[in-house]
Design an enzyme around this catalytic site. Structure first.
Site: not given
Length: 139
Positions: A14-15
């Site tokens: 994810d980010k």
């Protein structure tokens, strides 16, 4: 238990750079598919027999995070089987650190393509005995 190795891919993070939680469910399927192939009973065999095995429930515990490039070992075994329901257990370990990062269980049943429950003991006694032999820690 049967082990399967997976390398965390960039697209699985994810980010924050951490493996997104949904990917662990995909890894369970990878490991389960490998388990069935290793045990000589791949999904294709069930499909050729006109059977499907839907997921009824999943229980999982996230213990540590993984990141891009980590190698994980996905160990899979059969915890319970009663002739028409089967419960798989999973342990995912970070190969580099040796730490368990995830544990889980998934429940499945066996259905005919038409949707009826299949009782292996009656319908497929040889396969029933084979699956019984997979159950971990049998008395």
């Amino acid at each position: 238990m049967v082990s399967y190795r997976h390398r965390v891919q960039y697209y699985e993070t994810d980010k924050m750079g951490i493996t997104h939680h949904s990917n662990y469910i995909r890894w369970m399927e990878e490991g389960r598919t490998n388990y069935l192939e290793t045990m000589g009973c791949p999904y294709e065999k069930f499909e050729q027999m006109g059977l499907i095995s839907p997921v009824l429930s999943i229980r999982c515990d996230y213990k540590q995070s993984t990141t891009y490039g980590d190698d994980v070992d996905i160990s899979v075994g059969v915890k319970e089987y009663n002739g028409f329901r089967i419960k798989f257990e999973y342990t995912v370990t970070n190969v580099q650190s040796g730490q368990v990062v995830f544990t889980a269980e998934s429940d499945h049943c066996f259905l005919s393509r038409e949707g009826g429950i299949v009782r292996f003991k009656r319908a497929y006694p040889e396969l029933h005995e084979k699956i019984l032999s997979w159950v971990e820690n049998r008395d």
